[in-house]
Design an enzyme around this catalytic site. Structure first.
Site, PDB file in Angstrom:
ATOM      1  N   HIS A 182      -4.659  -3.910   7.243  1.00  0.00           N
ATOM      2  CA  HIS A 182      -5.386  -2.646   7.089  1.00  0.00           C
ATOM      3  C   HIS A 182      -6.818  -2.898   7.568  1.00  0.00           C
ATOM      4  O   HIS A 182      -7.335  -4.018   7.438  1.00  0.00           O
ATOM      5  CB  HIS A 182      -5.363  -2.303   5.599  1.00  0.00           C
ATOM      6  CG  HIS A 182      -5.928  -0.980   5.230  1.00  0.00           C
ATOM      7  ND1 HIS A 182      -7.279  -0.757   5.132  1.00  0.00           N
ATOM      8  CD2 HIS A 182      -5.334   0.192   4.899  1.00  0.00           C
ATOM      9  CE1 HIS A 182      -7.493   0.494   4.763  1.00  0.00           C
ATOM     10  NE2 HIS A 182      -6.330   1.093   4.613  1.00  0.00           N
ATOM     11  N   ASP A 236      -4.829  -9.447   0.104  1.00  0.00           N
ATOM     12  CA  ASP A 236      -5.012  -8.007  -0.094  1.00  0.00           C
ATOM     13  C   ASP A 236      -3.721  -7.489  -0.734  1.00  0.00           C
ATOM     14  O   ASP A 236      -2.699  -7.333  -0.059  1.00  0.00           O
ATOM     15  CB  ASP A 236      -5.275  -7.352   1.270  1.00  0.00           C
ATOM     16  CG  ASP A 236      -5.220  -5.831   1.209  1.00  0.00           C
ATOM     17  OD1 ASP A 236      -4.865  -5.283   0.146  1.00  0.00           O
ATOM     18  OD2 ASP A 236      -5.506  -5.203   2.242  1.00  0.00           O
ATOM     19  N   GLN A 264      -0.931  -3.062  -1.589  1.00  0.00           N
ATOM     20  CA  GLN A 264       0.463  -2.582  -1.565  1.00  0.00           C
ATOM     21  C   GLN A 264       1.402  -3.581  -2.230  1.00  0.00           C
ATOM     22  O   GLN A 264       2.630  -3.402  -2.181  1.00  0.00           O
ATOM     23  CB  GLN A 264       0.923  -2.346  -0.102  1.00  0.00           C
ATOM     24  CG  GLN A 264       0.037  -1.409   0.700  1.00  0.00           C
ATOM     25  CD  GLN A 264       0.164   0.057   0.278  1.00  0.00           C
ATOM     26  OE1 GLN A 264       1.078   0.439  -0.455  1.00  0.00           O
ATOM     27  NE2 GLN A 264      -0.767   0.885   0.730  1.00  0.00           N
ATOM     28  N   LYS A 274      -3.397   3.065  -6.755  1.00  0.00           N
ATOM     29  CA  LYS A 274      -2.076   2.861  -6.152  1.00  0.00           C
ATOM     30  C   LYS A 274      -1.080   2.311  -7.164  1.00  0.00           C
ATOM     31  O   LYS A 274       0.070   2.060  -6.843  1.00  0.00           O
ATOM     32  CB  LYS A 274      -2.189   1.884  -4.975  1.00  0.00           C
ATOM     33  CG  LYS A 274      -2.952   2.461  -3.768  1.00  0.00           C
ATOM     34  CD  LYS A 274      -2.831   1.528  -2.582  1.00  0.00           C
ATOM     35  CE  LYS A 274      -3.925   1.688  -1.562  1.00  0.00           C
ATOM     36  NZ  LYS A 274      -3.772   2.855  -0.696  1.00  0.00           N
ATOM     37  N   CYS A 313      -4.833   3.544   8.922  1.00  0.00           N
ATOM     38  CA  CYS A 313      -5.951   2.573   8.914  1.00  0.00           C
ATOM     39  C   CYS A 313      -5.474   1.201   9.382  1.00  0.00           C
ATOM     40  O   CYS A 313      -5.893   0.167   8.841  1.00  0.00           O
ATOM     41  CB  CYS A 313      -6.599   2.465   7.537  1.00  0.00           C
ATOM     42  SG  CYS A 313      -7.258   4.027   6.954  1.00  0.00           S
TER      43      CYS A 313
HETATM   44  N1  C6P Z   1      -4.117   2.147   2.162  1.00  0.00           N
HETATM   45  C1  C6P Z   1      -2.640   3.943   2.846  1.00  0.00           C
HETATM   46  O1  C6P Z   1      -1.989   3.060   3.378  1.00  0.00           O
HETATM   47  P1  C6P Z   1      -8.536   1.431  -1.117  1.00  0.00           P
HETATM   48  O2  C6P Z   1      -8.745   2.611  -0.208  1.00  0.00           O
HETATM   49  O3  C6P Z   1      -9.780   0.592  -1.247  1.00  0.00           O
HETATM   50  O4  C6P Z   1      -7.918   1.787  -2.413  1.00  0.00           O
HETATM   51  O5  C6P Z   1      -7.436   0.530  -0.389  1.00  0.00           O
HETATM   52  C2  C6P Z   1      -7.627   0.079   0.918  1.00  0.00           C
HETATM   53  C3  C6P Z   1      -6.402  -0.626   1.402  1.00  0.00           C
HETATM   54  C4  C6P Z   1      -6.460  -1.979   1.641  1.00  0.00           C
HETATM   55  N2  C6P Z   1      -5.372  -2.672   2.014  1.00  0.00           N
HETATM   56  C5  C6P Z   1      -4.178  -2.085   2.169  1.00  0.00           C
HETATM   57  C6  C6P Z   1      -2.995  -2.903   2.562  1.00  0.00           C
HETATM   58  C7  C6P Z   1      -4.063  -0.705   1.958  1.00  0.00           C
HETATM   59  O6  C6P Z   1      -2.875  -0.113   2.119  1.00  0.00           O
HETATM   60  C8  C6P Z   1      -5.205   0.049   1.590  1.00  0.00           C
HETATM   61  C9  C6P Z   1      -5.133   1.542   1.447  1.00  0.00           C
HETATM   62  C10 C6P Z   1      -3.903   3.580   2.100  1.00  0.00           C
HETATM   63  O7  C6P Z   1      -2.293   5.118   2.894  1.00  0.00           O
HETATM   64  C11 C6P Z   1      -5.072   4.366   2.616  1.00  0.00           C
HETATM   65  S1  C6P Z   1      -5.431   4.031   4.296  1.00  0.00           S
END
Ligand code: C6P
Length: 416
Positions: A133, A210, A213, A236, A374
Site C-alpha cells: 500500500h 503492515d 489487512q 478495519k 492506494c
Molecule cells: N487500505 C483499502 O485497502 P489507514 O488508512 O491508516 O487505516 O490504513 C492504511 C493502510 C495501510 N496498509 C494497508 C495494507 C492498507 O490496506 C491500508 C488501508 C484501505 O481500502 C484504504 S486505501
C-alpha cells in the site's frame, strides 16, 4: 446457497447472531438489502462497540493521565485496559510495547521517522515489496531520500506472490529495514512473514509488518513471529476510526527518537532542554483519542468473543466459494491468485471499467471498492488501470456472494 452452514459449523459460527450484532446490516438501499463487501477499506461496527462508546461519552468520559478526579481516573483506567487488551491480542511481551496511533498510516510514518532518523544512514538500504500500500512505500521513500539511502523492492510473480529467492538476493549488510504487509489489500495475498523476518534478522535488519489487512483476519503472535514492528488500524477490525496500534519491541522504542513532541511525552521541560518520558508515552504526544481507544478495546473483546480462528475459517470458506463463483462470470479475471489468500478478491471485467462496475453494483445495494486501492505499483505490475474489489468480513454470507455474482451478470448485460 443457504446462509446457514452445516449444523456443526453453524453451531460453532452463528452467522445469524453475528449479523444481528451489526445494526447497519439491516439497512436497505434502492429497496434492496445492503450487501457490504468493502471490509478491506473499513469494517462496520457491532452494537458492543457503538454502545461502549455511547456509554463512555454519556457516563465516564474525562481526560487521561492528567486528572486527579474520578472521571479522569476512570477514563485513564479504561484507556490503560485497552493497552492490556491489545498486548494480549498480539501476545506482546509487555504493554509498554503498544503505542496508540491514529491508524496504520501514522504508525508507519512514526517508525520511518523515529527509527529511520537515528538508524538509517547514507548508503543504507530499505526493502519494501512490490505489493505494498502507498502507506508502506512513501514514508520509507521519503526517509531514504532524506538520508541518501536506497529503496529496494521485492518482486512478485504472476499469481501475486513475493519471490523469496529474489528477496534473499536483495538482503545485505546494508539492509536496515524490511517493510512488508502481512496481507495485500490489492491482491489478498498472505505473505510468509515468519520467513521474511527470519531472513532479515540473519543480516541484522529489522522488520516492520503492515498488519492493516492482517490483524482483523489472522491470529498474530508478535513474539512467535519475532517481528520488530507490527501495525494495524482500529477501523478495519470493527472498531472506531482515528485509532491504530503500533507494536514495537521495547528495546527499539527506547532507542528511537520521538515522532511528535508536546504534552504528556516529556519528563522535564525548560526553555533550554527537554527530557522525554518512557515508551509508550514518549510516542503519544498530546491528548490521545480517548473514546476511540476505549472503543477499540470493545472491538477486540468482540472479535475475541466470536473467535479470530472461527472468523478466519468463515472468511476462508467465503473466499473459496466466491472464487469459484466469480470464475463462472464471463470475461472476469481475478487479479491475485496466490495459494495463500485472505478473504479479498480483486477482479476486472472485459465488459466494464471497475468504476462502472462499482457504480452499477451500488444500484443493487452492493458496496465494493473500485480503483487502484492506494497500490498503484500493483496495478502497473498487472497492467490494469484499476480493479473492482470485494473484501469479506465476519458477517458476510454465501447469499451475498450470490448477489454479487448476479449483480455482475446484470452489469455485463447493461454494458453489452
Ligand atoms: N487500505 C483499502 O485497502 P489507514 O488508512 O491508516 O487505516 O490504513 C492504511 C493502510 C495501510 N496498509 C494497508 C495494507 C492498507 O490496506 C491500508 C488501508 C484501505 O481500502 C484504504 S486505501
Amino acid at each position: 446457497m443457504a446462509d446457514v452452514l452445516n449444523p456443526s459449523e453453524s453451531k460453532a459460527y452463528d452467522l445469524a447472531a453475528i449479523r444481528q450484532d451489526f445494526p447497519v446490516l439491516s439497512r436497505t438501499f434502492y429497496d434492496k438489502p445492503l450487501v457490504y463487501l468493502d471490509n478491506g477499506a473499513t469494517t462496520q461496527k457491532p452494537k458492543a462497540v457503538i454502545d461502549r462508546i455511547h456509554r463512555f461519552y454519556s457516563e465516564e468520559y474525562g481526560t487521561v493521565r492528567r486528572g486527579v478526579y474520578a472521571l479522569s481516573e476512570g477514563s485513564t483506567e479504561a484507556f490503560a485496559q485497552t493497552r492490556e487488551t491489545v498486548k494480549a491480542f498480539l501476545n506482546a511481551a509487555q504493554s509498554s510495547e503498544i503505542v496508540f496511533t491514529k491508524g496504520t498510516t501514522e504508525a508507519i510514518n512514526l517508525v520511518a521517522h523515529s527509527y529511520g532518523q537515528p538508524f538509517i544512514q547514507a548508503g543504507d538500504e530499505v526493502i519494501v515489496s512490490a505489493m505494498e500500500h502507498h502507506a508502506n512505500i512513501v514514508p520509507w521513500q521519503q526517509v531514504c531520500l532524506a538520508k541518501g539511502a536506497t529503496l529496494k523492492v521485492i518482486p512478485m510473480n504472476e499469481r501475486g506472490e513475493l519471490i523469496l529467492e529474489e528477496y534473499e538476493k536483495l538482503l545485505s549488510p546494508k539492509t536496515r529495514v524490511v517493510a512488508v504487509n502481512h496481507v495485500s489489500n490489492a491482491l489478498g495475498t498472505i505473505n510468509p512473514i515468519r520467513r521474511i523476518i527470519e531472513l532479515a534478522h540473519q543480516t541484522g535488519a529489522v522488520v516492520f509488518i503492515d498488519g492493516a489487512q492482517g490483524a482483523p483476519h489472522l491470529n498474530v503472535d508478535v513474539q512467535a513471529l519475532d517481528c520488530d514492528f507490527y501495525a494495524f488500524s482500529g477501523h478495519k477490525i470493527y472498531g472506531p476510526t482515528g485509532v491504530g496500534v503500533l507494536y514495537a519491541k521495547q528495546a527499539h522504542l527506547e532507542a528511537m527518537v520521538p515522532y511528535q513532541t508536546g504534552g504528556d511525552m516529556i519528563e522535564t521541560v525548560t526553555f533550554e532542554k527537554t527530557t522525554f518520558t518512557q515508551p509508550p508515552y514518549k510516542f503519544e504526544a498530546g491528548t490521545p483519542p480517548i473514546a476511540q481507544v476505549v472503543g477499540l478495546g470493545a472491538a477486540i473483546d468482540y472479535v475475541n468473543e466470536v473467535g479470530l480462528s472461527a472468523i478466519a475459517a468463515h472468511e476462508h470458506r467465503l473466499l473459496k466459494y466466491a472464487t469459484e463463483q466469480l470464475n463462472t462470470v464471463p470475461g472476469l479475471s481475478i487479479i491475485g491468485t496466490a495459494s495463500m489468500k485472505a478473504g479479498l478478491i480483486s477482479f476486472v471485467l472485459e465488459a466494464a471499467h471497475p468504476l462502472d462496475i462499482g457504480t452499477l453494483l451500488d444500484h443493487e445495494a452492493i458496496a465494493i471498492r473500485t480503483g487502484h486501492h492506494c497500490a498503484q505499483p500493483v496495478m502497473k505490475r498487472f497492467n490494469v488501470p484499476a480493479t473492482a474489489r470485494a473484501s469479506f468480513g465476519m458477517y458476510n454470507t454465501f447469499d451475498e456472494i450470490d448477489r454479487l455474482v448476479a449483480g455482475l451478470h446484470k452489469v455485463i448485460d447493461m454494458m453489452g
